[in-house]
Design an enzyme around this catalytic site. Structure first.
Site, PDB file in Angstrom:
ATOM      1  N   TYR A  56      19.804  23.047  34.705  1.00  0.00           N
ATOM      2  CA  TYR A  56      19.288  24.405  34.559  1.00  0.00           C
ATOM      3  C   TYR A  56      20.345  25.339  33.980  1.00  0.00           C
ATOM      4  CZ  TYR A  56      15.801  22.557  37.847  1.00  0.00           C
ATOM      5  OH  TYR A  56      14.849  21.798  38.475  1.00  0.00           O
ATOM      6  N   SER A 205       6.812  23.660  41.062  1.00  0.00           N
ATOM      7  CA  SER A 205       5.733  24.367  40.359  1.00  0.00           C
ATOM      8  C   SER A 205       4.461  24.435  41.215  1.00  0.00           C
ATOM      9  CB  SER A 205       5.433  23.718  39.011  1.00  0.00           C
ATOM     10  OG  SER A 205       6.541  23.798  38.153  1.00  0.00           O
ATOM     11  N   PRO A 206       4.588  24.800  42.504  1.00  0.00           N
ATOM     12  CA  PRO A 206       3.404  24.863  43.362  1.00  0.00           C
ATOM     13  C   PRO A 206       2.444  25.977  42.974  1.00  0.00           C
ATOM     14  CG  PRO A 206       5.267  25.850  44.481  1.00  0.00           C
ATOM     15  CD  PRO A 206       5.812  25.223  43.223  1.00  0.00           C
ATOM     16  N   LEU A 207       2.910  26.892  42.130  1.00  0.00           N
ATOM     17  CA  LEU A 207       2.067  27.989  41.653  1.00  0.00           C
ATOM     18  C   LEU A 207       1.674  27.786  40.192  1.00  0.00           C
ATOM     19  CD1 LEU A 207       3.930  30.976  43.350  1.00  0.00           C
ATOM     20  CD2 LEU A 207       1.987  29.637  44.208  1.00  0.00           C
ATOM     21  N   GLY A 208       1.662  26.526  39.765  1.00  0.00           N
ATOM     22  CA  GLY A 208       1.215  26.230  38.415  1.00  0.00           C
ATOM     23  C   GLY A 208       2.029  26.917  37.341  1.00  0.00           C
ATOM     24  N   ARG A 209       3.349  26.985  37.564  1.00  0.00           N
ATOM     25  CA  ARG A 209       4.264  27.662  36.636  1.00  0.00           C
ATOM     26  C   ARG A 209       3.867  29.126  36.415  1.00  0.00           C
ATOM     27  NH1 ARG A 209       4.272  22.347  35.242  1.00  0.00           N
ATOM     28  NH2 ARG A 209       6.347  21.445  34.982  1.00  0.00           N
ATOM     29  N   GLY A 210       3.419  29.740  37.498  1.00  0.00           N
ATOM     30  CA  GLY A 210       3.073  31.155  37.458  1.00  0.00           C
ATOM     31  C   GLY A 210       1.612  31.427  37.210  1.00  0.00           C
TER      32      GLY A 210
END
Length: 329
Positions: A56, A205-210
């Site tokens: 990163y 990415s539990p929020l679908g990448r935003g």
């Protein structure tokens, strides 16, 4: 904050962690001051499970985290990774995967230096190297445990077979894979396998990448944001996903919670061995996410969410073709 036990380690970590990638990598503008404030806010909220990687920002994310981690070492369970060779010409994951023992020895020393710590709590193999038997990679990582440089081992985006092979060499504490309302393919084989071996699942990415957040607007993404290259953020899938998010938002609003809180609560409802790491670089979103640990969805709620998703199945792949080749090794 609520806490869970990480796999077979006995370590108590927060029920949600903090994904730190976006502070330094892939998601548009960088604001180190706000990111540092967010890390301090995580401490205030009891979020003690922080996730980074040497990839990163080419190591810059580890350096950033060290500014808060070093003076608060006893308050944070830190996870980092090796396996991707950084390519400054690309912000996305490239095919420069290296899980060799030789590269690992260099990578772990650099991570320790950047984080300014003596021992990494959880060290992941970022992807399975198709050219290196996983037994070699995990065997080399296990030597780091003996040397006192890392405490526990993790792997990322691995198939059920690879998980079995890895765990046969050394106990694996955590599997990090994408898992969310939009990405559920691990439910068939991978989730049963980690449960067989008492391995925690760490959904990234539990929020679908935003996408599963409030007021998501594709037009607000800045140039250089890696999401603009992903199929789900492009036609024809984008139109389907915008309708899906709108329907989910209507449900969340009816429950008096945010979409992000609903999505995280749904994940945590799948089992006590699931510890999502939603990423954010802003304090306000961290506070929203933290409140999800107190939300309990009923069986009817879960069924309603599933029925909404079933209406909009054309969500698209989570990665492009080249990146997908690096998953489920």
């Amino acid at each position: 904050m609520k806490y869970k036990i990480l796999g077979n380690t006995g370590e108590k970590i927060s029920a949600i962690g903090l994904g730190c990638m976006g502070m330094s990598h892939a998601y548009g503008n960088i604001d180190d001051n706000e990111s540092i404030n967010t890390l301090h806010k995580a401490l205030d909220l009891g979020i003690n499970f922080w996730d980074t990687a040497d990839f990163y920002g080419g190591g810059n994310n580890e350096k950033l985290i060290s500014k808060v981690l070093k003076p608060n070492r006893d308050k944070v369970f830190i996870a980092t990774k090796f396996g991707f060779r950084y390519d400054e010409s690309s912000i996305s994951f490239s095919n420069h995967v290296d899980g060799s023992p030789e590269y690992m020895k260099k990578a772990v020393e650099l991570s320790l230096q950047r984080l300014e710590i003596d021992c990494i709590d959880l060290y992941y193999l970022h992807r399975i190297d198709p050219n290196i038997p996983i037994e070699e990679s995990i065997g080399a990582m296990s030597n780091l445990v003996k040397e006192g440089k890392i405490r526990y081992l993790g792997i990322c985006e691995a198939s059920a077979k690879s998980i079995e092979r890895a765990n046969a060499v050394h106990p694996i504490a955590a599997l990090q894979s994408e898992y969310s309302l939009l990405t559920r393919d691990i439910e068939a084989e991978i989730l049963p396998m980690v449960r067989k071996h008492n391995i925690s699942l760490i959904p990234f990415s539990p929020l679908g990448r935003g996408m599963l957040t409030e007021n998501f607007d594709i037009n607000q993404l800045k140039q250089g944001d890696s999401r603009l290259k992903l199929p789900r953020f492009q036609s024809p899938y984008l139109e389907n996903n915008q309708k899906l998010v709108q329907s989910l938002t209507e449900f969340s609003t009816s429950k008096g919670i945010t979409n992000a809180q609903m999505a995280l609560a749904w994940l945590m409802a799948q089992g006590d061995d699931i510890i999502p790491i939603p990423g954010t670089k802003k304090q306000k979103y961290l506070e929203i996410n933290a409140k999800s640990v107190d939300i309990v969805l009923s069986k009817n709620d879960i069924n309603t969410i599933d029925s909404i998703i079933a209406k909009y199945p054309n969500t698209g792949e989570r990665y492009n073709e080249d990146s997908l080749k690096l998953t489920n090794g």
